[in-house]
Design a protein around this motif. Structure first.
Motif, PDB file in Angstrom:
ATOM      1  N   PRO A  37       0.851  -1.205   0.000  1.00  0.00           N
ATOM      2  CA  PRO A  37       0.000   0.000   0.000  1.00  0.00           C
ATOM      3  C   PRO A  37       0.877   1.241   0.000  1.00  0.00           C
ATOM      4  O   PRO A  37       1.889   1.294   0.692  1.00  0.00           O
ATOM      5  CB  PRO A  37      -0.795  -0.110   1.302  1.00  0.00           C
ATOM      6  CG  PRO A  37      -0.316  -1.302   2.019  1.00  0.00           C
ATOM      7  CD  PRO A  37       0.716  -1.996   1.199  1.00  0.00           C
ATOM      8  N   LYS A  38       0.486   2.229  -0.805  1.00  0.00           N
ATOM      9  CA  LYS A  38       1.264   3.459  -0.884  1.00  0.00           C
ATOM     10  C   LYS A  38       0.515   4.667  -0.335  1.00  0.00           C
ATOM     11  O   LYS A  38       1.106   5.710  -0.138  1.00  0.00           O
ATOM     12  CB  LYS A  38       1.673   3.749  -2.326  1.00  0.00           C
ATOM     13  CG  LYS A  38       2.660   2.749  -2.881  1.00  0.00           C
ATOM     14  CD  LYS A  38       3.895   2.620  -2.043  1.00  0.00           C
ATOM     15  CE  LYS A  38       4.912   3.664  -2.363  1.00  0.00           C
ATOM     16  NZ  LYS A  38       6.177   3.485  -1.668  1.00  0.00           N
ATOM     17  N   GLY A  39      -0.782   4.543  -0.153  1.00  0.00           N
ATOM     18  CA  GLY A  39      -1.509   5.671   0.397  1.00  0.00           C
ATOM     19  C   GLY A  39      -2.979   5.627   0.065  1.00  0.00           C
ATOM     20  O   GLY A  39      -3.471   4.715  -0.598  1.00  0.00           O
ATOM     21  N   VAL A  40      -3.645   6.638   0.554  1.00  0.00           N
ATOM     22  CA  VAL A  40      -5.074   6.794   0.335  1.00  0.00           C
ATOM     23  C   VAL A  40      -5.311   8.206  -0.188  1.00  0.00           C
ATOM     24  O   VAL A  40      -4.816   9.169   0.388  1.00  0.00           O
ATOM     25  CB  VAL A  40      -5.868   6.569   1.645  1.00  0.00           C
ATOM     26  CG1 VAL A  40      -7.347   6.793   1.426  1.00  0.00           C
ATOM     27  CG2 VAL A  40      -5.609   5.170   2.191  1.00  0.00           C
ATOM     28  N   LEU A  41      -6.031   8.299  -1.300  1.00  0.00           N
ATOM     29  CA  LEU A  41      -6.368   9.595  -1.876  1.00  0.00           C
ATOM     30  C   LEU A  41      -7.827   9.910  -1.597  1.00  0.00           C
ATOM     31  O   LEU A  41      -8.670   9.007  -1.603  1.00  0.00           O
ATOM     32  CB  LEU A  41      -6.138   9.579  -3.394  1.00  0.00           C
ATOM     33  CG  LEU A  41      -4.733   9.210  -3.868  1.00  0.00           C
ATOM     34  CD1 LEU A  41      -4.697   9.133  -5.386  1.00  0.00           C
ATOM     35  CD2 LEU A  41      -3.722  10.210  -3.361  1.00  0.00           C
ATOM     36  N   LYS A  42      -8.103  11.152  -1.353  1.00  0.00           N
ATOM     37  CA  LYS A  42      -9.477  11.588  -1.158  1.00  0.00           C
ATOM     38  C   LYS A  42     -10.203  11.543  -2.505  1.00  0.00           C
ATOM     39  O   LYS A  42      -9.667  11.972  -3.523  1.00  0.00           O
ATOM     40  CB  LYS A  42      -9.481  13.013  -0.593  1.00  0.00           C
ATOM     41  CG  LYS A  42     -10.789  13.441  -0.040  1.00  0.00           C
ATOM     42  CD  LYS A  42     -10.624  14.786   0.666  1.00  0.00           C
ATOM     43  CE  LYS A  42     -11.920  15.191   1.297  1.00  0.00           C
ATOM     44  NZ  LYS A  42     -11.797  16.485   1.962  1.00  0.00           N
ATOM     45  N   ASN A  43     -11.402  10.990  -2.524  1.00  0.00           N
ATOM     46  CA  ASN A  43     -12.181  10.910  -3.759  1.00  0.00           C
ATOM     47  C   ASN A  43     -12.916  12.236  -3.950  1.00  0.00           C
ATOM     48  O   ASN A  43     -14.058  12.400  -3.556  1.00  0.00           O
ATOM     49  CB  ASN A  43     -13.157   9.735  -3.726  1.00  0.00           C
ATOM     50  CG  ASN A  43     -13.760   9.467  -5.082  1.00  0.00           C
ATOM     51  OD1 ASN A  43     -13.689  10.307  -5.974  1.00  0.00           O
ATOM     52  ND2 ASN A  43     -14.368   8.303  -5.227  1.00  0.00           N
ATOM     53  N   ASP A  44     -12.201  13.175  -4.569  1.00  0.00           N
ATOM     54  CA  ASP A  44     -12.768  14.500  -4.817  1.00  0.00           C
ATOM     55  C   ASP A  44     -12.323  14.971  -6.206  1.00  0.00           C
ATOM     56  O   ASP A  44     -11.818  14.171  -7.000  1.00  0.00           O
ATOM     57  CB  ASP A  44     -12.370  15.492  -3.719  1.00  0.00           C
ATOM     58  CG  ASP A  44     -10.871  15.707  -3.600  1.00  0.00           C
ATOM     59  OD1 ASP A  44     -10.116  15.286  -4.510  1.00  0.00           O
ATOM     60  OD2 ASP A  44     -10.427  16.315  -2.608  1.00  0.00           O
ATOM     61  N   VAL A  45     -12.491  16.237  -6.488  1.00  0.00           N
ATOM     62  CA  VAL A  45     -12.174  16.771  -7.821  1.00  0.00           C
ATOM     63  C   VAL A  45     -10.689  16.640  -8.175  1.00  0.00           C
ATOM     64  O   VAL A  45     -10.333  16.685  -9.350  1.00  0.00           O
ATOM     65  CB  VAL A  45     -12.635  18.243  -7.985  1.00  0.00           C
ATOM     66  CG1 VAL A  45     -14.136  18.344  -7.870  1.00  0.00           C
ATOM     67  CG2 VAL A  45     -11.948  19.140  -6.978  1.00  0.00           C
ATOM     68  N   ASP A  46      -9.825  16.478  -7.194  1.00  0.00           N
ATOM     69  CA  ASP A  46      -8.387  16.370  -7.433  1.00  0.00           C
ATOM     70  C   ASP A  46      -7.906  14.934  -7.598  1.00  0.00           C
ATOM     71  O   ASP A  46      -6.719  14.703  -7.861  1.00  0.00           O
ATOM     72  CB  ASP A  46      -7.606  17.019  -6.287  1.00  0.00           C
ATOM     73  CG  ASP A  46      -7.874  18.507  -6.186  1.00  0.00           C
ATOM     74  OD1 ASP A  46      -8.023  19.151  -7.245  1.00  0.00           O
ATOM     75  OD2 ASP A  46      -7.929  19.020  -5.055  1.00  0.00           O
ATOM     76  N   LEU A  47      -8.795  13.965  -7.456  1.00  0.00           N
ATOM     77  CA  LEU A  47      -8.398  12.558  -7.482  1.00  0.00           C
ATOM     78  C   LEU A  47      -7.629  12.195  -8.746  1.00  0.00           C
ATOM     79  O   LEU A  47      -6.545  11.623  -8.678  1.00  0.00           O
ATOM     80  CB  LEU A  47      -9.612  11.640  -7.331  1.00  0.00           C
ATOM     81  CG  LEU A  47      -9.341  10.155  -7.484  1.00  0.00           C
ATOM     82  CD1 LEU A  47      -8.380   9.660  -6.414  1.00  0.00           C
ATOM     83  CD2 LEU A  47     -10.647   9.368  -7.448  1.00  0.00           C
ATOM     84  N   PHE A  48      -8.179  12.511  -9.896  1.00  0.00           N
ATOM     85  CA  PHE A  48      -7.538  12.089 -11.144  1.00  0.00           C
ATOM     86  C   PHE A  48      -6.156  12.701 -11.299  1.00  0.00           C
ATOM     87  O   PHE A  48      -5.206  12.003 -11.641  1.00  0.00           O
ATOM     88  CB  PHE A  48      -8.405  12.412 -12.362  1.00  0.00           C
ATOM     89  CG  PHE A  48      -7.819  11.891 -13.628  1.00  0.00           C
ATOM     90  CD1 PHE A  48      -7.906  10.546 -13.932  1.00  0.00           C
ATOM     91  CD2 PHE A  48      -7.138  12.728 -14.488  1.00  0.00           C
ATOM     92  CE1 PHE A  48      -7.329  10.041 -15.088  1.00  0.00           C
ATOM     93  CE2 PHE A  48      -6.563  12.232 -15.641  1.00  0.00           C
ATOM     94  CZ  PHE A  48      -6.658  10.893 -15.947  1.00  0.00           C
TER      95      PHE A  48
END
Length: 99
Positions: A37-48
């Motif tokens: 695992p390398k991390g968790v990204l917030k699922n928002d407008v910046d995800l992509f």
């Protein structure tokens, strides 16, 4: 014949665990023997854009993304958003994707 795509015999593999609020990211080692695992990204407008940066910084050539299903094996409500994200990866990042 050269296709303009990176070789799938070299480079790293990224794994995605897509969720409605957060998206888990894993990355293989260079020999593709294991992934961590390398991390968790917030699922928002910046995800992509964040995922795009992650792929470039880590020489990702293949993305693996799991299907989102409920306990009965049926698609759950997040599946449509996951499909849209997968399509964006294939189209805009021109990444090979296993879904």
């Amino acid at each position: 014949m050269e296709t303009g795509r990176p070789s799938l015999t070299t480079g790293r593999i990224a794994g995605i665990d897509f969720g409605s609020k957060r998206v888990g990211i894993a990355l293989s080692d260079e020999t593709r023997q294991f992934a961590l695992p390398k991390g968790v990204l917030k699922n928002d407008v910046d995800l992509f854009s964040q995922f795009q940066t992650f792929c470039k910084e880590n020489s990702v050539v293949l993305v693996v993304m799991g299907e989102s299903r409920n306990y009965k094996g049926k698609e759950n409500k997040i599946m449509e958003a996951a499909r849209e994200f997968a399509e964006k990866i294939k189209q805009e990042l021109q990444q090979q994707l296993i879904y």
